[in-house]
Design a protein around this motif. Structure first.
Motif, PDB file in Angstrom:
ATOM      1  N   UNK A  52      22.867 -16.272  -6.702  1.00  0.00           N
ATOM      2  CA  UNK A  52      24.094 -17.045  -6.888  1.00  0.00           C
ATOM      3  C   UNK A  52      24.201 -17.617  -8.306  1.00  0.00           C
ATOM      4  N   UNK A  53      23.103 -17.812  -8.968  1.00  0.00           N
ATOM      5  CA  UNK A  53      23.117 -18.401 -10.318  1.00  0.00           C
ATOM      6  C   UNK A  53      23.189 -17.347 -11.420  1.00  0.00           C
ATOM      7  N   UNK A  54      23.305 -16.081 -11.072  1.00  0.00           N
ATOM      8  CA  UNK A  54      23.303 -15.014 -12.075  1.00  0.00           C
ATOM      9  C   UNK A  54      24.722 -14.688 -12.552  1.00  0.00           C
ATOM     10  N   UNK A  55      24.776 -13.998 -13.693  1.00  0.00           N
ATOM     11  CA  UNK A  55      26.066 -13.552 -14.230  1.00  0.00           C
ATOM     12  C   UNK A  55      26.697 -12.507 -13.321  1.00  0.00           C
ATOM     13  N   UNK A  98      33.205 -20.795  -8.254  1.00  0.00           N
ATOM     14  CA  UNK A  98      33.281 -21.991  -9.103  1.00  0.00           C
ATOM     15  C   UNK A  98      32.275 -23.066  -8.712  1.00  0.00           C
ATOM     16  N   UNK A  99      32.068 -23.261  -7.405  1.00  0.00           N
ATOM     17  CA  UNK A  99      31.292 -24.412  -6.933  1.00  0.00           C
ATOM     18  C   UNK A  99      29.818 -24.094  -6.699  1.00  0.00           C
ATOM     19  N   UNK A 100      29.550 -23.046  -5.925  1.00  0.00           N
ATOM     20  CA  UNK A 100      28.164 -22.816  -5.500  1.00  0.00           C
ATOM     21  C   UNK A 100      27.162 -22.635  -6.638  1.00  0.00           C
ATOM     22  N   UNK A 101      27.497 -21.935  -7.742  1.00  0.00           N
ATOM     23  CA  UNK A 101      26.503 -21.824  -8.816  1.00  0.00           C
ATOM     24  C   UNK A 101      26.149 -23.174  -9.444  1.00  0.00           C
ATOM     25  N   UNK A 102      27.125 -24.098  -9.421  1.00  0.00           N
ATOM     26  CA  UNK A 102      26.909 -25.406 -10.045  1.00  0.00           C
ATOM     27  C   UNK A 102      26.037 -26.323  -9.197  1.00  0.00           C
TER      28      UNK A 102
END
Length: 229
Positions: A38-41, A99-103
């Motif tokens: 989830x944190x990847x490009x 928009x939300x989950x990676x943050x």
């Protein structure tokens, strides 16, 4: 370019084609959804594709319905509203995932883990609040709406009937992973993508043919001697 109902409907057909292409392409070699992914490009790129897909689908579905609003009847209206609701809820879910989950993946791993569980049909004890209800709207609208709308499109017979039938079958096939766990669940999304491509292309071609038929008649009216008088 002059803005006419024909041009708008043709644009809606192309939007449906683009939506189907994106929906199919995003399934190709899709990695397993995990907290790390989830944190990847790549996650952001794929989610951006899904947001665009859902947006284009809403435009395409509206064009399909408005083109045959008289022929498609009450069944078509119900199917259109449910199917649109499914894609609208999907747009919300995919936007949140983009928009939300990676943050918040590092600060609220339990919540994001619950979202991952929902996406992978796994169990989770995380309290997701209204996100669970939103995801149910996606499932209900997409499956029931796709089935009803596909049947209505098939019965109306304006657009490609095979694509309408495939849309109805694809909606039911979405339940496949619940019963055939050994098959990659993303394969069950491909028929819907193909159906959207077929319906969108049919809508575009049908409107193109209509415009081609109207133009010569207009030209003949101008050249008609009786018209000149």
């Amino acid at each position: 370019m002059q803005i006419t109902s024909t041009n708008l409907t043709r644009a809606a057909g192309l939007a449906a084609v683009a939506s189907g292409l994106l929906f199919t392409a995003v399934q190709v070699k899709h990695p397993e959804i995990t907290l790390d992914f989830i944190t990847t490009t790549q996650w952001k790129v794929r989610q951006g594709m899904k947001v665009a897909m859902a947006t284009l689908a809403l435009v395409g579905i509206a064009g399909m319905y408005l083109r045959q609003v008289r022929q498609i009847g009450i069944l078509g209206l119900v199917g259109y509203l449910l199917f649109s609701l499914g894609y609208l809820a999907m747009l919300c879910v995919e936007t949140i995932a983009l928009v939300v989950t990676p943050m918040i993946a590092s600060t609220s791993p339990e919540y994001v883990g619950g979202i991952v569980a929902v996406a992978t049909n796994a169990s989770s004890d995380a309290d997701l609040g209204l996100f669970t209800a939103l995801n149910m709207c996606v499932a209900g609208g997409y499956i029931v709406g796709g089935l009803v709308f596909g049947i209505a499109l098939y019965r109306a017979g304006i657009l490609a009937r095979w694509a309408g039938a495939l849309l109805a079958v694809a909606a039911v096939a979405t339940l496949g992973p619940l019963f055939v766990t050994m098959v990659n669940q993303r394969l069950f999304a491909v028929p819907n993508g193909i159906a959207m491509i077929g319906l969108g292309w049919s809508l575009w071609r049908e409107q193109r043919s209509t415009a081609a038929d109207v133009l010569p008649s207009s030209a003949r009216a101008q050249l008609d001697p009786s018209g000149a008088r």
